[in-house]
Design an enzyme around this catalytic site. Structure first.
Site, PDB file in Angstrom:
ATOM      1  CG  ASP A   1     -23.674  25.997  51.557  1.00 10.69           C
ATOM      2  OD1 ASP A   1     -23.685  25.490  50.577  1.00 10.69           O
ATOM      3  OD2 ASP A   1     -22.810  25.847  52.526  1.00 10.69           O
TER       4      ASP A   1
ATOM      5  CE  LYS B   1     -34.666  26.448  46.202  1.00 10.30           C
ATOM      6  NZ  LYS B   1     -33.943  27.808  46.546  1.00 10.30           N
TER       7      LYS B   1
ATOM      8  CG  MET C   1     -26.607  21.213  62.058  1.00 11.42           C
ATOM      9  SD  MET C   1     -25.358  20.275  60.943  1.00 11.42           S
ATOM     10  CE  MET C   1     -23.929  20.219  61.926  1.00 11.42           C
TER      11      MET C   1
HETATM   12  N1  SAH Z   1     -20.589  26.776  59.173  1.00 12.27           N
HETATM   13  C1  SAH Z   1     -21.871  27.404  60.031  1.00 12.27           C
HETATM   14  C2  SAH Z   1     -22.738  26.028  60.525  1.00 12.27           C
HETATM   15  C3  SAH Z   1     -23.310  25.171  59.607  1.00 12.27           C
HETATM   16  S1  SAH Z   1     -24.050  23.840  60.373  1.00 12.27           S
HETATM   17  C4  SAH Z   1     -21.435  28.302  61.049  1.00 12.27           C
HETATM   18  O1  SAH Z   1     -20.080  28.328  61.351  1.00 12.27           O
HETATM   19  O2  SAH Z   1     -22.103  29.042  61.704  1.00 12.27           O
HETATM   20  C5  SAH Z   1     -25.698  24.592  60.403  1.00 12.27           C
HETATM   21  C6  SAH Z   1     -26.085  24.857  61.627  1.00 12.27           C
HETATM   22  O3  SAH Z   1     -25.514  26.231  62.034  1.00 12.27           O
HETATM   23  C7  SAH Z   1     -27.692  24.910  61.653  1.00 12.27           C
HETATM   24  O4  SAH Z   1     -28.320  23.885  61.992  1.00 12.27           O
HETATM   25  C8  SAH Z   1     -27.737  25.949  63.300  1.00 12.27           C
HETATM   26  O5  SAH Z   1     -27.399  25.056  64.059  1.00 12.27           O
HETATM   27  C9  SAH Z   1     -26.523  26.787  62.932  1.00 12.27           C
HETATM   28  N2  SAH Z   1     -26.854  28.136  62.402  1.00 12.27           N
HETATM   29  C10 SAH Z   1     -26.365  28.630  61.286  1.00 12.27           C
HETATM   30  N3  SAH Z   1     -26.909  29.916  61.157  1.00 12.27           N
HETATM   31  C11 SAH Z   1     -27.655  30.321  62.027  1.00 12.27           C
HETATM   32  C12 SAH Z   1     -28.420  31.259  62.590  1.00 12.27           C
HETATM   33  N4  SAH Z   1     -28.283  32.492  61.683  1.00 12.27           N
HETATM   34  N5  SAH Z   1     -28.954  31.227  63.589  1.00 12.27           N
HETATM   35  C13 SAH Z   1     -29.220  29.965  64.364  1.00 12.27           C
HETATM   36  N6  SAH Z   1     -28.287  28.944  63.918  1.00 12.27           N
HETATM   37  C14 SAH Z   1     -27.576  28.885  62.922  1.00 12.27           C
END
Ligand code: SAH
Length: 559
Positions: free
Chosen positions: A344, A366, A481
Protein backbone atom coordinates in the site's frame (compact mmCIF):
# COMPACT_ATOMS: atom_id res chain seq x y z
CA UNK A 1 28.25 -34.75 33.20
CA UNK A 2 24.71 -33.67 32.30
CA UNK A 3 21.88 -34.71 34.56
CA UNK A 4 18.56 -35.98 33.29
CA UNK A 5 15.18 -34.71 34.37
CA UNK A 6 12.28 -36.81 33.14
CA UNK A 7 9.18 -34.66 32.83
CA UNK A 8 5.70 -36.14 33.05
CA UNK A 9 2.41 -34.39 32.52
CA UNK A 10 0.77 -35.73 35.66
CA UNK A 11 -2.25 -37.93 36.18
CA UNK A 12 -5.12 -38.36 38.60
CA UNK A 13 -4.25 -42.06 38.87
CA UNK A 14 -2.11 -43.04 41.87
CA UNK A 15 -1.08 -46.17 40.02
CA UNK A 16 0.06 -44.08 37.06
CA UNK A 17 2.21 -41.96 39.37
CA UNK A 18 3.73 -45.11 40.91
CA UNK A 19 4.57 -46.44 37.42
CA UNK A 20 6.28 -43.16 36.55
CA UNK A 21 8.32 -43.31 39.79
CA UNK A 22 9.27 -46.94 39.07
CA UNK A 23 10.43 -45.99 35.57
CA UNK A 24 12.58 -43.14 36.93
CA UNK A 25 14.19 -45.63 39.31
CA UNK A 26 14.71 -48.13 36.51
CA UNK A 27 16.36 -45.47 34.33
CA UNK A 28 18.66 -44.61 37.22
CA UNK A 29 19.68 -48.24 37.59
CA UNK A 30 20.15 -48.92 33.90
CA UNK A 31 22.01 -45.66 33.28
CA UNK A 32 25.11 -47.04 34.98
CA UNK A 33 27.73 -44.36 34.62
CA UNK A 34 26.19 -42.85 31.48
CA UNK A 35 24.07 -40.18 33.15
CA UNK A 36 25.24 -37.87 35.91
CA UNK A 37 22.03 -37.89 37.91
CA UNK A 38 18.34 -38.68 37.28
CA UNK A 39 15.18 -37.11 38.66
CA UNK A 40 11.56 -37.12 37.57
CA UNK A 41 8.76 -34.62 38.11
CA UNK A 42 5.33 -33.60 36.84
CA UNK A 43 4.10 -30.32 35.45
CA UNK A 44 0.68 -30.68 37.05
CA UNK A 45 -1.71 -32.91 38.99
CA UNK A 46 0.88 -35.24 40.56
CA UNK A 47 3.78 -35.22 42.95
CA UNK A 48 6.67 -34.58 42.85
CA UNK A 49 6.27 -31.37 40.89
CA UNK A 50 8.88 -30.58 38.26
CA UNK A 51 10.17 -27.72 40.39
CA UNK A 52 11.21 -30.21 43.14
CA UNK A 53 12.98 -32.45 40.65
CA UNK A 54 14.90 -29.52 39.12
CA UNK A 55 15.52 -28.09 42.60
CA UNK A 56 17.06 -31.41 43.73
CA UNK A 57 19.37 -31.51 40.71
CA UNK A 58 20.34 -27.85 41.07
CA UNK A 59 20.93 -28.44 44.79
CA UNK A 60 23.42 -31.15 43.87
CA UNK A 61 25.29 -28.66 41.70
CA UNK A 62 23.91 -29.52 38.25
CA UNK A 63 23.57 -26.55 35.92
CA UNK A 64 23.31 -28.35 32.57
CA UNK A 65 20.34 -30.67 32.22
CA UNK A 66 18.74 -32.83 29.64
CA UNK A 67 14.98 -32.43 30.00
CA UNK A 68 13.08 -35.30 28.49
CA UNK A 69 9.32 -34.99 28.01
CA UNK A 70 7.89 -38.40 28.81
CA UNK A 71 5.39 -38.29 25.97
CA UNK A 72 4.84 -40.70 23.09
CA UNK A 73 3.99 -38.05 20.51
CA UNK A 74 4.86 -34.40 20.14
CA UNK A 75 1.63 -32.53 20.84
CA UNK A 76 0.63 -29.70 23.15
CA UNK A 77 2.36 -31.04 26.24
CA UNK A 78 5.66 -31.78 24.59
CA UNK A 79 5.66 -28.71 22.35
CA UNK A 80 4.27 -26.12 24.72
CA UNK A 81 3.41 -26.92 28.32
CA UNK A 82 6.60 -28.68 29.30
CA UNK A 83 8.92 -26.08 27.72
CA UNK A 84 6.85 -23.41 29.50
CA UNK A 85 7.33 -25.15 32.85
CA UNK A 86 11.05 -25.50 32.15
CA UNK A 87 11.30 -21.80 31.31
CA UNK A 88 9.89 -21.02 34.75
CA UNK A 89 12.54 -23.27 36.31
CA UNK A 90 15.22 -21.36 34.44
CA UNK A 91 13.92 -18.15 35.96
CA UNK A 92 14.11 -19.79 39.38
CA UNK A 93 17.67 -21.06 38.86
CA UNK A 94 19.82 -18.49 37.09
CA UNK A 95 22.47 -20.12 34.92
CA UNK A 96 20.47 -23.30 34.46
CA UNK A 97 20.51 -24.58 30.90
CA UNK A 98 18.81 -27.54 29.38
CA UNK A 99 18.78 -29.53 26.17
CA UNK A 100 15.29 -30.60 25.31
CA UNK A 101 14.83 -34.22 24.33
CA UNK A 102 12.61 -35.54 21.64
CA UNK A 103 9.31 -37.39 22.24
CA UNK A 104 9.72 -41.13 22.74
CA UNK A 105 7.87 -42.37 19.68
CA UNK A 106 7.89 -43.65 17.10
CA UNK A 107 10.68 -46.07 17.96
CA UNK A 108 11.26 -49.78 17.29
CA UNK A 109 11.61 -50.44 21.03
CA UNK A 110 8.06 -49.15 21.52
CA UNK A 111 6.72 -51.17 18.62
CA UNK A 112 8.31 -54.30 20.06
CA UNK A 113 6.84 -53.54 23.47
CA UNK A 114 3.41 -53.10 21.86
CA UNK A 115 3.85 -56.40 20.01
CA UNK A 116 4.63 -58.14 23.31
CA UNK A 117 1.52 -56.68 24.97
CA UNK A 118 -0.60 -57.78 21.99
CA UNK A 119 0.92 -61.28 22.10
CA UNK A 120 0.14 -61.54 25.79
CA UNK A 121 -3.49 -60.61 25.04
CA UNK A 122 -3.62 -63.16 22.20
CA UNK A 123 -2.35 -65.94 24.46
CA UNK A 124 -1.44 -68.09 21.50
CA UNK A 125 -4.32 -67.15 19.17
CA UNK A 126 -3.30 -66.77 15.55
CA UNK A 127 -2.01 -63.36 14.45
CA UNK A 128 -3.15 -63.87 10.87
CA UNK A 129 -6.81 -63.46 11.75
CA UNK A 130 -6.25 -60.87 14.46
CA UNK A 131 -6.90 -57.20 13.80
CA UNK A 132 -5.36 -54.58 16.03
CA UNK A 133 -6.95 -51.24 17.01
CA UNK A 134 -4.11 -49.02 18.16
CA UNK A 135 -5.65 -46.32 20.34
CA UNK A 136 -3.80 -43.06 20.88
CA UNK A 137 -4.66 -40.24 23.23
CA UNK A 138 -5.84 -37.92 20.41
CA UNK A 139 -4.92 -34.30 20.00
CA UNK A 140 -6.05 -31.08 18.39
CA UNK A 141 -2.64 -31.18 16.72
CA UNK A 142 -3.01 -33.15 13.46
CA UNK A 143 0.68 -33.97 13.44
CA UNK A 144 0.36 -35.84 16.73
CA UNK A 145 -2.57 -37.84 15.36
CA UNK A 146 -0.60 -38.60 12.22
CA UNK A 147 2.18 -40.02 14.43
CA UNK A 148 -0.27 -42.54 15.86
CA UNK A 149 -1.31 -43.52 12.33
CA UNK A 150 2.35 -43.98 11.48
CA UNK A 151 2.92 -46.21 14.49
CA UNK A 152 -0.13 -48.27 13.47
CA UNK A 153 1.41 -48.81 10.06
CA UNK A 154 4.83 -49.67 11.49
CA UNK A 155 3.20 -52.14 13.84
CA UNK A 156 1.47 -53.81 10.94
CA UNK A 157 4.59 -54.12 8.79
CA UNK A 158 6.12 -57.57 8.94
CA UNK A 159 4.32 -58.78 12.05
CA UNK A 160 1.66 -60.84 10.38
CA UNK A 161 -1.48 -59.26 11.84
CA UNK A 162 -4.51 -59.11 9.59
CA UNK A 163 -4.26 -55.34 9.93
CA UNK A 164 -3.69 -52.45 12.33
CA UNK A 165 -5.95 -49.39 12.40
CA UNK A 166 -5.44 -46.24 14.46
CA UNK A 167 -8.14 -44.77 16.71
CA UNK A 168 -8.31 -42.16 19.47
CA UNK A 169 -9.84 -41.93 22.91
CA UNK A 170 -10.14 -38.15 22.93
CA UNK A 171 -10.22 -35.10 20.65
CA UNK A 172 -9.75 -36.97 17.36
CA UNK A 173 -11.53 -39.45 15.12
CA UNK A 174 -12.07 -42.34 14.76
CA UNK A 175 -13.23 -43.02 18.30
CA UNK A 176 -12.86 -46.44 19.87
CA UNK A 177 -16.34 -47.64 18.81
CA UNK A 178 -15.82 -46.13 15.35
CA UNK A 179 -12.56 -47.92 14.70
CA UNK A 180 -14.04 -51.17 16.02
CA UNK A 181 -17.00 -50.75 13.64
CA UNK A 182 -14.57 -50.18 10.80
CA UNK A 183 -12.62 -53.34 11.61
CA UNK A 184 -15.82 -55.37 11.82
CA UNK A 185 -16.83 -54.13 8.38
CA UNK A 186 -13.46 -55.31 7.13
CA UNK A 187 -14.46 -58.74 8.39
CA UNK A 188 -12.67 -58.82 11.74
CA UNK A 189 -13.77 -61.61 14.10
CA UNK A 190 -10.94 -61.12 16.59
CA UNK A 191 -9.65 -57.68 17.60
CA UNK A 192 -6.99 -56.68 20.09
CA UNK A 193 -7.37 -53.11 21.34
CA UNK A 194 -3.82 -51.88 22.04
CA UNK A 195 -3.67 -48.60 23.99
CA UNK A 196 -0.73 -46.49 22.83
CA UNK A 197 -0.14 -45.20 26.34
CA UNK A 198 2.77 -45.36 28.73
CA UNK A 199 1.00 -45.54 32.08
CA UNK A 200 -2.36 -45.98 33.72
CA UNK A 201 -4.69 -43.01 33.90
CA UNK A 202 -8.15 -41.74 33.15
CA UNK A 203 -7.91 -42.18 29.38
CA UNK A 204 -6.56 -45.76 29.30
CA UNK A 205 -9.30 -46.69 31.78
CA UNK A 206 -11.80 -45.21 29.38
CA UNK A 207 -10.37 -47.24 26.47
CA UNK A 208 -10.91 -50.41 28.52
CA UNK A 209 -14.45 -49.38 29.49
CA UNK A 210 -15.47 -48.51 25.93
CA UNK A 211 -13.99 -51.75 24.60
CA UNK A 212 -15.89 -53.77 27.21
CA UNK A 213 -19.09 -51.99 26.32
CA UNK A 214 -18.53 -52.65 22.62
CA UNK A 215 -17.80 -56.33 23.27
CA UNK A 216 -21.01 -56.65 25.28
CA UNK A 217 -23.00 -55.22 22.37
CA UNK A 218 -21.31 -57.56 19.85
CA UNK A 219 -21.35 -61.04 21.36
CA UNK A 220 -19.92 -62.79 18.27
CA UNK A 221 -16.74 -60.73 18.43
CA UNK A 222 -13.58 -61.89 20.20
CA UNK A 223 -12.42 -58.56 21.64
CA UNK A 224 -9.40 -58.31 23.91
CA UNK A 225 -7.59 -55.34 25.42
CA UNK A 226 -3.79 -55.39 25.66
CA UNK A 227 -1.85 -53.96 28.58
CA UNK A 228 -0.23 -50.53 28.40
CA UNK A 229 3.45 -50.18 27.58
CA UNK A 230 4.15 -49.56 31.28
CA UNK A 231 7.38 -49.42 33.23
CA UNK A 232 9.78 -51.84 31.52
CA UNK A 233 13.40 -52.19 30.47
CA UNK A 234 12.79 -51.24 26.85
CA UNK A 235 11.09 -48.01 27.91
CA UNK A 236 13.99 -47.18 30.27
CA UNK A 237 16.47 -47.89 27.48
CA UNK A 238 14.53 -45.66 25.12
CA UNK A 239 14.66 -42.84 27.69
CA UNK A 240 18.43 -43.29 27.86
CA UNK A 241 18.68 -43.23 24.07
CA UNK A 242 16.70 -39.98 23.91
CA UNK A 243 18.99 -38.59 26.63
CA UNK A 244 22.07 -39.49 24.62
CA UNK A 245 20.62 -37.83 21.50
CA UNK A 246 19.94 -34.64 23.42
CA UNK A 247 23.48 -34.60 24.83
CA UNK A 248 24.82 -34.92 21.29
CA UNK A 249 22.55 -32.08 20.21
CA UNK A 250 21.05 -34.49 17.74
CA UNK A 251 17.36 -33.62 18.00
CA UNK A 252 15.37 -33.97 14.86
CA UNK A 253 11.85 -32.80 15.42
CA UNK A 254 9.29 -33.80 12.84
CA UNK A 255 8.59 -30.38 11.39
CA UNK A 256 7.27 -31.22 7.98
CA UNK A 257 3.69 -31.66 9.06
CA UNK A 258 3.52 -29.59 12.22
CA UNK A 259 0.40 -27.43 12.38
CA UNK A 260 2.36 -24.67 14.10
CA UNK A 261 4.55 -24.38 11.06
CA UNK A 262 2.67 -25.67 8.07
CA UNK A 263 -0.73 -24.44 7.15
CA UNK A 264 -3.28 -27.23 6.92
CA UNK A 265 -6.96 -27.06 6.10
CA UNK A 266 -8.84 -26.39 9.31
CA UNK A 267 -5.70 -25.49 11.25
CA UNK A 268 -4.66 -22.27 9.56
CA UNK A 269 -5.04 -20.36 12.82
CA UNK A 270 -2.19 -22.32 14.41
CA UNK A 271 0.56 -21.35 11.99
CA UNK A 272 3.21 -19.20 13.56
CA UNK A 273 1.32 -18.99 16.82
CA UNK A 274 2.63 -19.88 20.24
CA UNK A 275 1.18 -23.10 21.54
CA UNK A 276 -1.89 -22.07 23.50
CA UNK A 277 -3.15 -23.32 26.84
CA UNK A 278 -5.26 -26.32 26.09
CA UNK A 279 -8.38 -27.80 27.41
CA UNK A 280 -9.70 -31.32 27.23
CA UNK A 281 -13.43 -30.79 26.92
CA UNK A 282 -14.19 -34.45 27.51
CA UNK A 283 -12.12 -34.86 30.65
CA UNK A 284 -14.40 -36.38 33.29
CA UNK A 285 -13.28 -33.87 35.89
CA UNK A 286 -14.49 -31.02 33.73
CA UNK A 287 -11.45 -30.49 31.64
CA UNK A 288 -8.10 -29.18 32.64
CA UNK A 289 -6.27 -26.25 31.31
CA UNK A 290 -3.06 -24.40 31.89
CA UNK A 291 -4.15 -20.90 32.72
CA UNK A 292 -0.63 -19.66 33.34
CA UNK A 293 1.01 -17.60 30.64
CA UNK A 294 3.46 -19.39 28.44
CA UNK A 295 6.74 -17.56 28.75
CA UNK A 296 8.34 -19.86 26.26
CA UNK A 297 6.84 -20.17 22.87
CA UNK A 298 6.39 -23.46 21.16
CA UNK A 299 9.82 -24.95 21.65
CA UNK A 300 9.95 -26.54 18.28
CA UNK A 301 9.17 -23.33 16.48
CA UNK A 302 12.31 -21.85 18.02
CA UNK A 303 14.43 -24.37 16.24
CA UNK A 304 13.53 -22.89 12.88
CA UNK A 305 15.43 -19.89 11.74
CA UNK A 306 12.91 -19.52 8.96
CA UNK A 307 9.49 -18.15 9.85
CA UNK A 308 6.24 -19.54 8.69
CA UNK A 309 4.95 -18.62 5.28
CA UNK A 310 4.49 -21.56 2.98
CA UNK A 311 4.43 -21.29 -0.76
CA UNK A 312 0.85 -20.68 -1.79
CA UNK A 313 -0.08 -18.83 1.40
CA UNK A 314 -0.85 -15.19 2.08
CA UNK A 315 0.04 -13.13 5.15
CA UNK A 316 -1.76 -9.82 5.64
CA UNK A 317 0.84 -7.85 7.56
CA UNK A 318 0.49 -4.57 9.40
CA UNK A 319 3.60 -2.50 8.70
CA UNK A 320 3.12 0.17 11.36
CA UNK A 321 2.89 3.92 10.81
CA UNK A 322 5.94 4.37 8.63
CA UNK A 323 9.41 3.93 10.10
CA UNK A 324 10.96 0.60 9.09
CA UNK A 325 11.53 -0.39 12.70
CA UNK A 326 7.93 -0.04 13.81
CA UNK A 327 6.84 -3.24 12.10
CA UNK A 328 6.52 -6.29 14.35
CA UNK A 329 9.24 -8.91 14.51
CA UNK A 330 6.83 -11.41 12.99
CA UNK A 331 5.87 -9.11 10.16
CA UNK A 332 9.52 -8.47 9.37
CA UNK A 333 10.30 -12.17 9.38
CA UNK A 334 7.50 -12.92 6.96
CA UNK A 335 8.68 -10.16 4.63
CA UNK A 336 12.10 -11.73 4.60
CA UNK A 337 10.74 -14.93 3.05
CA UNK A 338 8.12 -13.42 0.75
CA UNK A 339 8.23 -14.04 -2.99
CA UNK A 340 5.68 -11.33 -3.69
CA UNK A 341 4.90 -8.21 -1.66
CA UNK A 342 1.70 -6.38 -2.45
CA UNK A 343 2.18 -2.99 -0.91
CA UNK A 344 0.00 0.00 0.00
CA UNK A 345 0.95 3.62 -0.36
CA UNK A 346 0.99 4.08 3.43
CA UNK A 347 3.01 0.93 4.14
CA UNK A 348 6.61 1.50 5.24
CA UNK A 349 8.36 1.95 1.89
CA UNK A 350 11.85 1.68 3.38
CA UNK A 351 11.26 -2.00 4.07
CA UNK A 352 11.02 -2.69 0.35
CA UNK A 353 14.67 -1.83 -0.11
CA UNK A 354 15.60 -4.68 2.23
CA UNK A 355 13.74 -7.42 0.37
CA UNK A 356 15.59 -10.38 -1.11
CA UNK A 357 16.70 -9.86 -4.69
CA UNK A 358 14.09 -11.02 -7.16
CA UNK A 359 11.10 -10.38 -4.93
CA UNK A 360 8.20 -9.05 -6.93
CA UNK A 361 6.77 -5.84 -5.49
CA UNK A 362 3.23 -5.10 -6.56
CA UNK A 363 2.17 -1.52 -5.96
CA UNK A 364 -1.45 -1.60 -4.97
CA UNK A 365 -1.56 2.18 -4.84
CA UNK A 366 -1.08 2.73 -8.55
CA UNK A 367 -2.86 1.44 -11.56
CA UNK A 368 -2.32 1.99 -15.25
CA UNK A 369 -6.01 2.87 -15.59
CA UNK A 370 -6.76 5.05 -12.62
CA UNK A 371 -5.54 6.73 -9.49
CA UNK A 372 -5.82 3.68 -7.26
CA UNK A 373 -6.27 -0.03 -7.62
CA UNK A 374 -9.69 -1.35 -6.68
CA UNK A 375 -10.10 -3.74 -3.80
CA UNK A 376 -11.29 -6.52 -6.10
CA UNK A 377 -8.13 -6.20 -8.17
CA UNK A 378 -6.00 -6.48 -5.02
CA UNK A 379 -7.93 -9.49 -3.76
CA UNK A 380 -7.63 -11.16 -7.16
CA UNK A 381 -3.90 -10.47 -7.27
CA UNK A 382 -3.36 -12.02 -3.81
CA UNK A 383 -5.23 -15.16 -4.81
CA UNK A 384 -3.53 -15.38 -8.19
CA UNK A 385 0.00 -15.11 -6.76
CA UNK A 386 -0.78 -17.62 -4.02
CA UNK A 387 -2.27 -20.06 -6.54
CA UNK A 388 0.96 -19.79 -8.51
CA UNK A 389 2.69 -21.19 -5.43
CA UNK A 390 4.27 -17.97 -4.24
CA UNK A 391 4.62 -16.76 -0.66
CA UNK A 392 2.59 -13.60 -0.60
CA UNK A 393 2.87 -10.78 1.90
CA UNK A 394 0.22 -8.12 1.74
CA UNK A 395 2.00 -5.22 3.43
CA UNK A 396 -0.27 -2.52 4.79
CA UNK A 397 0.17 0.67 6.78
CA UNK A 398 -0.53 0.62 10.51
CA UNK A 399 -2.74 -2.25 11.55
CA UNK A 400 -4.43 -4.19 8.76
CA UNK A 401 -7.80 -4.15 10.50
CA UNK A 402 -7.97 -0.44 11.34
CA UNK A 403 -9.64 1.15 8.32
CA UNK A 404 -7.39 -0.98 6.20
CA UNK A 405 -9.88 -3.34 4.54
CA UNK A 406 -7.58 -6.10 5.75
CA UNK A 407 -10.38 -8.42 6.60
CA UNK A 408 -11.84 -8.17 3.13
CA UNK A 409 -8.54 -9.50 1.84
CA UNK A 410 -8.44 -12.26 4.44
CA UNK A 411 -11.99 -13.29 3.52
CA UNK A 412 -11.23 -13.23 -0.19
CA UNK A 413 -8.24 -15.55 0.31
CA UNK A 414 -10.19 -17.85 2.60
CA UNK A 415 -13.06 -18.02 0.10
CA UNK A 416 -10.56 -19.06 -2.56
CA UNK A 417 -9.16 -21.76 -0.28
CA UNK A 418 -5.83 -19.96 0.17
CA UNK A 419 -4.23 -20.35 3.62
CA UNK A 420 -4.08 -16.85 5.09
CA UNK A 421 -2.81 -15.34 8.32
CA UNK A 422 -2.90 -11.83 9.69
CA UNK A 423 -0.10 -10.07 11.52
CA UNK A 424 -1.30 -7.10 13.58
CA UNK A 425 0.56 -3.84 13.32
CA UNK A 426 1.14 -0.65 15.26
CA UNK A 427 -1.78 1.53 14.27
CA UNK A 428 -1.39 5.22 13.53
CA UNK A 429 -4.57 5.70 15.54
CA UNK A 430 -2.47 5.32 18.67
CA UNK A 431 1.06 5.79 17.37
CA UNK A 432 0.62 9.17 15.66
CA UNK A 433 -0.51 10.74 18.93
CA UNK A 434 2.23 8.95 20.86
CA UNK A 435 4.94 10.09 18.45
CA UNK A 436 3.67 13.64 18.90
CA UNK A 437 3.97 13.31 22.67
CA UNK A 438 0.28 12.64 23.37
CA UNK A 439 -0.91 9.59 25.29
CA UNK A 440 -4.37 8.54 24.09
CA UNK A 441 -5.26 7.68 27.69
CA UNK A 442 -3.86 9.02 30.93
CA UNK A 443 -4.97 8.29 34.46
CA UNK A 444 -7.23 11.05 35.67
CA UNK A 445 -7.40 12.71 32.24
CA UNK A 446 -8.95 10.27 29.77
CA UNK A 447 -10.24 6.79 30.42
CA UNK A 448 -11.37 6.07 26.89
CA UNK A 449 -10.37 6.74 23.36
CA UNK A 450 -12.42 6.42 20.23
CA UNK A 451 -11.05 6.04 16.76
CA UNK A 452 -13.28 7.23 13.95
CA UNK A 453 -12.95 7.53 10.25
CA UNK A 454 -13.51 11.02 8.93
CA UNK A 455 -13.83 9.95 5.33
CA UNK A 456 -17.59 10.53 5.51
CA UNK A 457 -18.52 13.85 7.11
CA UNK A 458 -21.23 14.08 9.80
CA UNK A 459 -24.66 13.92 8.23
CA UNK A 460 -23.55 11.81 5.30
CA UNK A 461 -26.25 9.23 4.56
CA UNK A 462 -23.75 6.33 4.63
CA UNK A 463 -22.11 7.37 7.91
CA UNK A 464 -22.27 4.81 10.73
CA UNK A 465 -20.75 7.16 13.34
CA UNK A 466 -22.83 8.56 16.21
CA UNK A 467 -21.29 12.05 16.17
CA UNK A 468 -23.73 13.32 18.79
CA UNK A 469 -22.51 10.71 21.29
CA UNK A 470 -18.90 11.65 20.50
CA UNK A 471 -19.79 15.30 21.12
CA UNK A 472 -21.15 14.43 24.55
CA UNK A 473 -18.17 12.21 25.44
CA UNK A 474 -15.20 13.55 27.40
CA UNK A 475 -12.74 10.96 26.14
CA UNK A 476 -10.03 11.19 23.55
CA UNK A 477 -11.17 11.20 19.95
CA UNK A 478 -8.82 10.21 17.15
CA UNK A 479 -9.94 11.02 13.62
CA UNK A 480 -8.29 9.25 10.71
CA UNK A 481 -8.76 10.24 7.09
CA UNK A 482 -10.15 13.56 8.25
CA UNK A 483 -8.09 16.21 6.45
CA UNK A 484 -11.04 17.14 4.22
CA UNK A 485 -13.73 16.84 6.87
CA UNK A 486 -12.16 18.06 10.12
CA UNK A 487 -14.04 21.40 9.94
CA UNK A 488 -17.42 19.69 9.73
CA UNK A 489 -16.39 17.16 12.39
CA UNK A 490 -15.29 19.87 14.85
CA UNK A 491 -18.48 21.86 14.32
CA UNK A 492 -20.62 18.75 14.91
CA UNK A 493 -18.74 17.84 18.11
CA UNK A 494 -19.17 21.38 19.44
CA UNK A 495 -22.85 21.39 18.47
CA UNK A 496 -23.29 18.28 20.66
CA UNK A 497 -21.49 19.55 23.70
CA UNK A 498 -17.71 19.50 23.31
CA UNK A 499 -16.22 22.74 24.58
CA UNK A 500 -14.96 24.92 21.69
CA UNK A 501 -11.64 25.32 23.53
CA UNK A 502 -11.05 21.55 23.83
CA UNK A 503 -7.40 20.97 22.89
CA UNK A 504 -6.94 19.45 19.44
CA UNK A 505 -3.90 18.42 17.45
CA UNK A 506 -3.16 17.59 13.84
CA UNK A 507 -0.29 15.14 13.34
CA UNK A 508 0.95 14.72 9.81
CA UNK A 509 3.40 12.06 8.60
CA UNK A 510 3.83 10.62 12.06
CA UNK A 511 7.08 8.73 12.44
CA UNK A 512 8.51 10.09 9.19
CA UNK A 513 11.32 12.60 8.83
CA UNK A 514 8.76 15.26 7.94
CA UNK A 515 6.50 14.63 10.95
CA UNK A 516 4.80 17.77 12.16
CA UNK A 517 2.11 18.48 14.67
CA UNK A 518 -0.12 21.52 14.98
CA UNK A 519 -2.07 22.23 18.12
CA UNK A 520 -5.19 24.43 18.19
CA UNK A 521 -8.53 24.76 19.96
CA UNK A 522 -11.18 22.46 18.57
CA UNK A 523 -13.07 25.38 17.01
CA UNK A 524 -9.90 26.54 15.25
CA UNK A 525 -8.16 23.28 14.31
CA UNK A 526 -9.60 23.12 10.78
CA UNK A 527 -8.48 26.64 9.93
CA UNK A 528 -5.04 26.12 11.49
CA UNK A 529 -4.54 22.87 9.59
CA UNK A 530 -5.72 24.38 6.32
CA UNK A 531 -3.47 27.42 6.70
CA UNK A 532 -0.48 25.19 7.38
CA UNK A 533 -1.30 23.03 4.38
CA UNK A 534 -1.76 19.83 6.36
CA UNK A 535 -2.32 16.96 3.96
CA UNK A 536 -2.75 13.20 4.27
CA UNK A 537 -1.64 11.12 5.98
CA UNK A 538 -2.65 12.95 9.11
CA UNK A 539 -4.62 12.20 12.23
CA UNK A 540 -6.51 14.61 14.42
CA UNK A 541 -6.53 14.10 18.16
CA UNK A 542 -9.18 15.80 20.27
CA UNK A 543 -9.45 15.88 24.05
CA UNK A 544 -7.73 16.98 27.24
CA UNK A 545 -4.78 14.59 26.70
CA UNK A 546 -3.66 16.86 23.85
CA UNK A 547 -2.45 19.36 26.49
CA UNK A 548 0.49 17.01 27.11
CA UNK A 549 1.87 17.92 23.70
CA UNK A 550 2.52 21.44 24.96
CA UNK A 551 5.21 20.18 27.35
CA UNK A 552 7.43 17.90 25.30
CA UNK A 553 9.11 15.26 27.43
CA UNK A 554 10.11 12.70 24.81
CA UNK A 555 13.64 12.37 23.55
CA UNK A 556 13.72 12.78 19.78
CA UNK A 557 12.96 9.48 18.17
CA UNK A 558 15.88 9.59 15.80
CA UNK A 559 13.81 10.89 12.93
N1 SAH B 1 -4.50 0.88 8.88
C1 SAH B 1 -3.95 2.18 9.12
C2 SAH B 1 -4.93 3.27 8.81
C3 SAH B 1 -5.40 3.30 7.40
S1 SAH B 1 -6.46 4.65 7.02
C4 SAH B 1 -3.46 2.26 10.55
O1 SAH B 1 -3.77 1.40 11.37
O2 SAH B 1 -2.71 3.18 10.85
C5 SAH B 1 -5.33 5.88 6.53
C6 SAH B 1 -5.24 6.95 7.54
O3 SAH B 1 -4.38 6.56 8.60
C7 SAH B 1 -4.65 8.23 7.04
O4 SAH B 1 -5.60 9.01 6.36
C8 SAH B 1 -4.24 8.88 8.32
O5 SAH B 1 -5.35 9.40 9.00
C9 SAH B 1 -3.76 7.70 9.12
N2 SAH B 1 -2.31 7.51 9.04
C10 SAH B 1 -1.67 6.43 8.58
N3 SAH B 1 -0.33 6.57 8.70
C11 SAH B 1 -0.13 7.77 9.26
C12 SAH B 1 1.03 8.50 9.65
N4 SAH B 1 2.25 7.98 9.51
N5 SAH B 1 0.86 9.70 10.20
C13 SAH B 1 -0.37 10.22 10.39
N6 SAH B 1 -1.49 9.58 10.03
C14 SAH B 1 -1.38 8.37 9.48
Amino acid sequence: MTALVIVGHGTRSAEGVAQFAALVERVRTRAGGMVGDVEGGFIELSRPPLTDAVGALAGRGHRALVALPLVLTAAGHGKGDIPAALAREQQRHPGLSYAYGRPLGPHPLLHTALEERIDAALAGADRADTWVALIGRGSTDPDANAEVAKVARLLWEGRGYAGVEPGFISLAEPSVPAVLDRLRRLGARRIVVAPYFLFTGVLPDRIRAQSREYAAAHPGLDLRVADLIGDCDSLADLVLERHAEAVRGDIRMNCDTCAYRVSMPGFVDKVGRPQTPHDHPDDPVGGHSHPHPHPHQHQHQHQHSEPVLRPGAVAVVGGGPGPADLITVRGRALLAVADVVVVDRLAPQELLAGLRPGVQVVDAAKSPRGPSVGQDTINTALVRHARAGRRVVRLKGGDPYVFGRGHEEVLACAAAGIPVTVVPGVTSAVAAAALAGVPVTHRGTAHEFTVVSGHLPPGHPDSLVDWAALGRSRGTLVVLMGVETIGAVAAELIAHGRAPDTPALAVQDAGHAGQRSLPARLDEIAAVAARAGVCPPAVFVVGPVVAFAAEPVLATSGH
